[in-house]
Write an enzyme that holds these catalytic residues in place. Sequence first.
Site, PDB file in Angstrom:
ATOM      1  N   ASP A  93      -0.873   8.715  -1.862  1.00 46.53           N
ATOM      2  CA  ASP A  93       0.475   8.200  -2.094  1.00 46.53           C
ATOM      3  C   ASP A  93       1.089   8.858  -3.324  1.00 46.53           C
ATOM      4  O   ASP A  93       0.873  10.041  -3.571  1.00 46.53           O
ATOM      5  CB  ASP A  93       0.421   6.670  -2.223  1.00 46.53           C
ATOM      6  CG  ASP A  93       1.603   6.015  -1.545  1.00 46.53           C
ATOM      7  OD1 ASP A  93       2.722   6.172  -2.056  1.00 46.53           O
ATOM      8  OD2 ASP A  93       1.415   5.358  -0.523  1.00 46.53           O
ATOM      9  N   HIS A 123       5.770   3.234  -5.017  1.00 49.60           N
ATOM     10  CA  HIS A 123       5.201   3.036  -3.687  1.00 49.60           C
ATOM     11  C   HIS A 123       3.681   2.979  -3.703  1.00 49.60           C
ATOM     12  O   HIS A 123       3.066   2.115  -3.080  1.00 49.60           O
ATOM     13  CB  HIS A 123       5.688   4.162  -2.788  1.00 49.60           C
ATOM     14  CG  HIS A 123       5.459   3.954  -1.336  1.00 49.60           C
ATOM     15  ND1 HIS A 123       4.319   4.353  -0.701  1.00 49.60           N
ATOM     16  CD2 HIS A 123       6.237   3.383  -0.386  1.00 49.60           C
ATOM     17  CE1 HIS A 123       4.400   4.052   0.591  1.00 49.60           C
ATOM     18  NE2 HIS A 123       5.556   3.462   0.800  1.00 49.60           N
ATOM     19  N   TYR A 228      -1.503  11.007  15.740  1.00 49.46           N
ATOM     20  CA  TYR A 228      -2.701  11.731  16.164  1.00 49.46           C
ATOM     21  C   TYR A 228      -3.705  10.763  16.783  1.00 49.46           C
ATOM     22  O   TYR A 228      -3.852   9.623  16.338  1.00 49.46           O
ATOM     23  CB  TYR A 228      -3.361  12.441  14.978  1.00 49.46           C
ATOM     24  CG  TYR A 228      -2.575  13.602  14.429  1.00 49.46           C
ATOM     25  CD1 TYR A 228      -2.010  14.554  15.271  1.00 49.46           C
ATOM     26  CD2 TYR A 228      -2.415  13.773  13.061  1.00 49.46           C
ATOM     27  CE1 TYR A 228      -1.292  15.631  14.763  1.00 49.46           C
ATOM     28  CE2 TYR A 228      -1.708  14.848  12.531  1.00 49.46           C
ATOM     29  CZ  TYR A 228      -1.143  15.768  13.395  1.00 49.46           C
ATOM     30  OH  TYR A 228      -0.437  16.830  12.891  1.00 49.46           O
ATOM     31  N   VAL A 231      -6.207   7.858  15.038  1.00 51.80           N
ATOM     32  CA  VAL A 231      -5.608   7.243  13.855  1.00 51.80           C
ATOM     33  C   VAL A 231      -5.049   5.873  14.246  1.00 51.80           C
ATOM     34  O   VAL A 231      -4.414   5.727  15.295  1.00 51.80           O
ATOM     35  CB  VAL A 231      -4.498   8.128  13.270  1.00 51.80           C
ATOM     36  CG1 VAL A 231      -3.789   7.427  12.117  1.00 51.80           C
ATOM     37  CG2 VAL A 231      -5.070   9.462  12.821  1.00 51.80           C
ATOM     38  N   SER A 279       4.965   1.138   5.740  1.00 51.62           N
ATOM     39  CA  SER A 279       4.022   1.524   4.690  1.00 51.62           C
ATOM     40  C   SER A 279       3.189   0.340   4.234  1.00 51.62           C
ATOM     41  O   SER A 279       1.976   0.455   4.012  1.00 51.62           O
ATOM     42  CB  SER A 279       4.782   2.083   3.478  1.00 51.62           C
ATOM     43  OG  SER A 279       5.387   3.310   3.775  1.00 51.62           O
TER      44      SER A 279
END
Length: 407
Positions: A93, A123, A228, A231, A279
Amino acid sequence: MRQLDATRRAENLRAPRCGSLQALFLAVVLAIALAAAPAEAASATLVTEREDCNPEAGVVKLPGGEPWAQKRLDIKTAWRLSTGAGVRVAVIDSGLDIEHPQLPWLSIFIDLTGTGYTDCVGHGTAVTGIIAGRVYPGVAFHGVAPQASIIELKQSNQAEGHVANLAAAIDRAVQLDADVINISIRAADHPALKAAVQNALARDIVIVAAAGNITQKNEEKPAYPGSYEGVLAVGSATPDGRRADSSNTATPVGVLGPGMGIIAPWPRGAYKVDLEGSSFGAAYVSGTAALVRARFPHLDQEQVRRRIVATADGSVGKGTGAGMVNPVLAVSAVLPFEPAGRPVVAAPPAPPIAADAIAKVQPEDVHARNLSLAVMTGALILVAVAGALALVLPLGRSRGWRVDRPH
């Protein structure tokens, strides 16, 4: 001062400081859920940055009551079985406020940006706090896996990340033996990024990635690395459990995580109370993955991912996957598809008893019962008579069988 590894100390000597010396130890992580620019995606070399460090202001005092995400997920109940101890979570991050009182002790801090060990966006601090924030007296907020160890990999110092740095950070996480990698970043597809992800999965690392957010700048299209194969992509959920309107549906979502009205740690010892985006949903799922890996160390990364999906609360609609992540069930459920002969919490239920395993009760024989009672009664009478005779006969003999008469 907190202990950091030799790599961090060496990098710290040559990394330019962002602000004052005190600011170097503040961590605020970036909302890097935006796609990398095409020029960045084409690059395979690390990108260093020189930016001013000026994160948004947070609040010092949190609003009353426990944050809705913690209550909805019932995290403290999951702690009865697992707190994430022994699991290493790599957070890729924007950095970390390492002096925040609720943030975990770092095992390693790697800076890939050349901007020092700070979080100039906030973040990264928020994401790390959600994953492994410690319990602190008088503060309602806490993370999902407070005993997990954190490997912080700073890959950006601004609102947009670089795919080359992201791929390099994944490779570093593999080298540092991470068990879980959290990627709350939306990037473009790139061969280097895909290769890094495949390598991490082959090394038995759980990868959790944000599905991405829909904004005017960021149209709805698949986000990477969340798209992907292998994941665990995470969408954003509202307090009532539905998919947030801003949560990207083009990415193949596995589960949802809390992603609206989120409270999390923020740089300079503060908190942010109005965070939104996939997120933060990904951070809640990464924390859950840490709980599962600590509870069931024999499960491989694919089985951990399947367990989290199988125990989600369930939902319908595009972009919701299996529904809201459920940490309690994730660490307690017995799943039939997991390795045979290795019960995870309790032995599987025994098979039902066969219909003929218990003999039927025979009907009562009334005639036999009455006959038995009669025989028993007769026997008792005979005993009583015999006893009486045993008393009377000796007395009669002693009197010569005479009867006394009244005078």
